[in-house]
Design a protein around this motif. Structure first.
Motif, PDB file in Angstrom:
ATOM      1  N   PHE A  44       0.673  -1.129   0.213  1.00  0.00           N
ATOM      2  CA  PHE A  44       0.535   0.081  -0.138  1.00  0.00           C
ATOM      3  C   PHE A  44       0.785   1.446   0.114  1.00  0.00           C
ATOM      4  O   PHE A  44       0.277   2.402   0.269  1.00  0.00           O
ATOM      5  CB  PHE A  44      -0.569   0.013   1.330  1.00  0.00           C
ATOM      6  N   LYS A  45       1.724   0.653  -0.288  1.00  0.00           N
ATOM      7  CA  LYS A  45       3.173   2.229   0.046  1.00  0.00           C
ATOM      8  C   LYS A  45       3.068   3.113  -1.186  1.00  0.00           C
ATOM      9  O   LYS A  45       2.831   4.491  -0.825  1.00  0.00           O
ATOM     10  CB  LYS A  45       4.496   2.297  -0.289  1.00  0.00           C
ATOM     11  N   HIS A  46       2.257   2.533  -2.305  1.00  0.00           N
ATOM     12  CA  HIS A  46       2.848   3.558  -3.577  1.00  0.00           C
ATOM     13  C   HIS A  46       0.599   3.642  -4.131  1.00  0.00           C
ATOM     14  O   HIS A  46       1.430   4.673  -5.296  1.00  0.00           O
ATOM     15  CB  HIS A  46       4.050   3.448  -4.519  1.00  0.00           C
ATOM     16  N   THR A  47       0.344   2.667  -3.399  1.00  0.00           N
ATOM     17  CA  THR A  47      -1.022   2.486  -4.280  1.00  0.00           C
ATOM     18  C   THR A  47      -1.726   3.117  -3.151  1.00  0.00           C
ATOM     19  O   THR A  47      -1.601   1.818  -2.207  1.00  0.00           O
ATOM     20  CB  THR A  47      -0.943   2.332  -5.755  1.00  0.00           C
ATOM     21  N   ASP A  48      -3.142   3.384  -3.467  1.00  0.00           N
ATOM     22  CA  ASP A  48      -4.193   3.375  -2.472  1.00  0.00           C
ATOM     23  C   ASP A  48      -4.776   1.816  -2.425  1.00  0.00           C
ATOM     24  O   ASP A  48      -5.347   1.455  -1.398  1.00  0.00           O
ATOM     25  CB  ASP A  48      -4.949   4.274  -2.644  1.00  0.00           C
ATOM     26  N   ASP A  49      -5.190   1.570  -3.601  1.00  0.00           N
ATOM     27  CA  ASP A  49      -5.491  -0.386  -4.193  1.00  0.00           C
ATOM     28  C   ASP A  49      -4.716  -0.953  -4.842  1.00  0.00           C
ATOM     29  O   ASP A  49      -5.182  -1.841  -5.289  1.00  0.00           O
ATOM     30  CB  ASP A  49      -7.163   0.802  -4.801  1.00  0.00           C
TER      31      ASP A  49
END
Length: 67
Positions: free
Chosen positions: A25-30
Motif C-alpha cells: 500500500f506504499k505507492h498505491t491506495d488500491d
C-alpha cells in the motif's frame, strides 16, 4: 541452549506479513491481490533470510520433474 524454531519462524511470518502489506500500500491506495501477495512473500522471505542461512542446491541435485 536450543533455539525455539517455532517462535523464530512465527516472528518472521508476523513481521513479514505486516511489512509486506505496508509495502503493497506504499505507492498505491488500491493494490490488486497479486501485488499484495508478492509484497508479503518478498517481505517474509527477507525476514527468514535474516534469521536463517539457506544454501542453493547444486544444479545436478535439482530434479526438473519436481518443479
Amino acid at each position: 541452549m536450543k533455539p525455539n524454531y517455532y517462535a523464530i519462524i512465527g516472528e518472521c511470518l508476523e513481521t513479514g506479513c505486516r511489512r509486506g502489506v505496508q509495502r503493497a500500500f506504499k505507492h498505491t491506495d488500491d493494490p490488486n491481490l497479486d501485488q499484495i501477495q508478492e509484497a508479503v512473500y518478498d517481505a517474509v522471505m527477507i525476514e527468514l533470510n535474516e534469521k536463517f542461512y539457506f544454501t542453493a542446491p547444486k544444479e545436478e541435485e535439482i530434479d526438473p520433474y519436481e518443479l
